[in-house]
Design an enzyme around this catalytic site. Structure first.
Site, PDB file in Angstrom:
ATOM      1  N   LYS A 166       9.972   5.277  14.460  1.00 14.22           N
ATOM      2  CA  LYS A 166       9.370   6.063  13.370  1.00 14.22           C
ATOM      3  C   LYS A 166       9.367   5.235  12.073  1.00 14.22           C
ATOM      4  CE  LYS A 166      10.795   8.964   9.852  1.00 14.22           C
ATOM      5  NZ  LYS A 166      11.969   9.540   9.185  1.00 14.22           N
ATOM      6  N   LYS A 205      13.583   1.264   1.342  1.00 14.19           N
ATOM      7  CA  LYS A 205      14.065   1.668   2.670  1.00 14.19           C
ATOM      8  C   LYS A 205      13.247   0.971   3.753  1.00 14.19           C
ATOM      9  CE  LYS A 205      16.232   3.982   5.928  1.00 14.19           C
ATOM     10  NZ  LYS A 205      16.197   5.402   6.242  1.00 14.19           N
TER      11      LYS A 205
END
Lengths: 293, 293, 293, 293
Positions: free
Chosen positions: B239, B171
């Site tokens: 983030k 990811k």
């Protein structure tokens, strides 16, 4: 049929001139390498012993040269294309050079009653051989209209992108995106491998989502296998990143990511990978992480 | 039919839990937001008043939480998932967090006789609603095999990419490539526009060659038009870039391009664009070139 | 005379505790390494078998620990300093950690009726031995006033720079400038050498003008000679750059140059130079230019 | 007494020519701006109506020009210095230009039986007025020996740093370090302020330790107060960073930090701060962090 003078019969120019001959045009070619000129003759082209001779009688002159200095000499210099061409000639420079040089060519052409287009290409040697190049054209609409039939013998995507120099700017934009994606895919591979993750399935996922890109499609297997046969050499991409930054300077913009990519590509060349494919940027990223070949 | 405890019914978790109910599973959901829990009940799910209650009796527990601190509290903390789950339970954390946190979850699960997978997703809110997410799974092969039928109710691409934490690493690799391509396309647009070139035809050429990528396909028109409705917010990508750099630090690699991209995304947030789509990175690149909105 | 509990008797803490003993304070020290505790005893300090024992009866507790996790455990954790200290105790944490951790310590201290200062130092092992450290103190003015006489036994420059966490922010600013100047001097040396210019006279000129800096003064000869004995290890600067970027993230600022420096330092560590002086950043810059050691 | 031809009587050249007159030399000056020539006459210099006239009869020719194109025209071009100077003349080009241009001047000079030095300066307008410049000289040792007495009328630090072009390389190294330190100090200030720390005491600590540098000494107060009167304009530093990167390209080195600094300085210019002092790089860093002026 158009009488075409063609100057610059290198890896790219040679097959391009051949396609024009095959399309029925009368092509007179010149190159400093006599072997290249002889090869053109074998395909049915005419040969010239100088730039001026190649240009003599041409309706259209096409130049395909390595870099700015050669264009400055061959096109702008003494005894060059602009000096030798008859009024009204259309000069199509297909070299990849700085936008400001293309604009200088266009201005000088106009001053002499000539017309000029900048028409750099992408697609590399394969694209040149297969007549599948992408051609980005800057200059006047009418000149583009005249050039189009000739260019269609050389490429598949032929787009008029704006005024003089615009072709070079689009080529620069292309090269910054291509170089950047190679760097990103390289960082992804190094991260995956260092974290103990098999990069194959990992990149498969990336290739199926928003991160999908043609480089991932065409090169992820060869990059993972560390196969770096060119393709498009790092040395050439290094030259092109110089053009990107010159274009940015001229346009007065700041391109921090492109500037960093340019240094990584310069590192690839400095490290001795200049003759490898630009996917060998992976080698630079590896070494930065202490993971030598 | 599987008894599933589902913790975290936000924008992503809510439709995901709904798909599991629709697929015939017995889903007991919990979220601090009672409205979210009520909504699950309306779709046929069961409701729980605490994490422990959601986990009670579950064969599989799925967590979908905002960030590392929530996973540390909800999964690892007192009264959390690992404490409440019965031996043998499979815990699937689908949050996007640091690989080291996922590995800590996996270790703690093993210590308590449980099993854990990290299974972050890409595809965003739309992917969650349409059950078309890409799901990158790290953990043991056997656990993945058990999880797969459940995950197939949530996404289209479900890939086992390696051991514990590997899902998060993939990811992270995805997010660095996506963020990077946005930056590259932004620099290309700013260069083209500042040079007086219409970016539309210019990017069309790029999209047809080696620079082709999905972001160019999906977003070039909206970027040129400066339409930045999310999509995926810059705040969230900010983030995620924190996770990329944490993953790089853990793997002991140096990722200079990713690090620079992370700062440009941080700049986007600092400049007030945190709630816009991540394609609004263009705003940062514009302002760096003195071309304000 | 002050009763001081001192936790963390490593390379830095050991001489610092010794200076406090020499200044007439009653110092009770603890470290997991019993050898370090024994050494303190030999200089006249008292020894403790646990954190709680070191803190017991202390008016002031000083901690000097490697990184955030140790502070979280030793100061904030179960049986830690805050739990063991009597109300009113002043806790001075001299570790270099993230500002947010220092702020968490300050908040937790206040909740328990204690007071806390963050007081990271610069000057390294030599500064600790010679009591010539620079000490950057964050916290309440009154607490600083109480701490100052103790700190004056440890350093020469003792500055109150702001509220809780401010000491860490100033330390972070210091480390980003120091790391950055090493990178700049490294790039200057590589450029000079690759261009065939003797770097000695070249850097002499730089050292006499606006480019003058202490690193150039202290380290240019050793850098040109490739002598990289620490000094301050790259591993430690790598840790500190992690703090810089965490501080930037907390403060919501974008620091592109610092982020790039952090990756070059990470590269130094990944390349195997972690135990060398931070001036060995030159090695990274060299290798990027294909000029290996 | 030496017969000196002086071409380029701008902000730098004008006081420099005046110092040579004051030192007893016979100075014949030329500039396109007739006002500048008249001013030289008032100080006792002779005036020329062309480059050739200024060079006529000179033993030494000094040029002080804005950038590469002017040197290419005035020194190398038709009717320029090299064409007009008598055999044996020593040509000292004190412009800041690319090393490769200085090397081209040196080669062309040799071909015509002349001798050339590159002797760029640092210290700016103030240094020129106060005859306190630092002068970095590239070329043959014997030519340097002849030039030294003249240069001593212009500067305080006069160093022979290597062969032709070496002066430019050292100047480039100087400018990359200076530009880089401005960026680092800017990032430090933005971090401190955004974290709520008063930057004054913070930077005081930095100025007392390993981070100490002349820019911090001279400019930290004015930077904190956002006073950006030049000094040395961002526009000029932008020009110089172009030289740094050209020098790096010629030397085949990769300078990632310098390349990023160059883009930040380009951003300063693009944002409209080109006429401010280079310390205004702080404005760029501020805006990247959403902290506009």
């Amino acid at each position: 049929m158009t009488a075409v003078g063609f100057v610059g019969l290198g890896i790219m120019g040679s097959p391009m001139a051949g396609h024009l001959v095959a399309a029925g045009h009368q092509v007179t070619g010149f190159d400093l390498a006599t072997e290249a000129v002889r090869k053109l003759a074998q395909t049915g082209g005419r040969t010239a012993g100088s730039v001026a001779e190649a240009v003599d009688g041409a309706e259209v002159v096409i130049t395909m040269l390595p870099a700015d200095p050669q264009v400055e000499q061959v096109v702008l210099g003494e005894g060059g294309v602009l000096e030798a061409a008859k009024p009204g000639t259309l000069v199509i420079d297909m070299s990849t050079i700085r936008p400001e040089t293309s604009q200088a060519v266009a201005r000088a052409a106009t001053e002499r009653g000539l017309r000029a287009l900048d028409a750099p290409v992408s697609g590399g040697e394969t694209g040149a051989r297969q007549a599948s190049l992408s051609i980005m054209v800057g200059g006047a609409e009418a000149d583009f209209a005249q050039a189009r039939p000739l260019l269609e013998a050389l490429g598949k995507t032929i787009v008029h992108v704006g005024p003089a120099g615009a072709g070079q700017v689009v080529k620069a934009a292309n090269q910054l995106v291509v170089g950047g994606i190679y760097a990103l895919v390289s960082e992804a591979i190094v991260l995956l491998e260092a974290a103990g993750v098999d990069p194959g399935p990992g990149l498969d996922v990336l290739a199926g989502g928003l991160a999908a890109n043609r480089i991932l499609d065409l090169k992820r297997e060869s990059m993972i296998a560390r196969q770096f046969q060119p393709g498009f050499r790092i040395d050439l991409h290094h030259k092109d990143m110089g053009i990107v930054l010159a274009a940015a300077r001229q346009a007065e913009v700041a391109l921090p990511v492109s500037a960093l990519i340019a240094q990584l590509i310069a590192a690839g060349r400095a490290m001795g990978y200049g003759s490898l494919d630009h996917s060998a940027l992976l080698r630079v990223v590896e070494q930065l992480s202490g993971r030598p070949a």
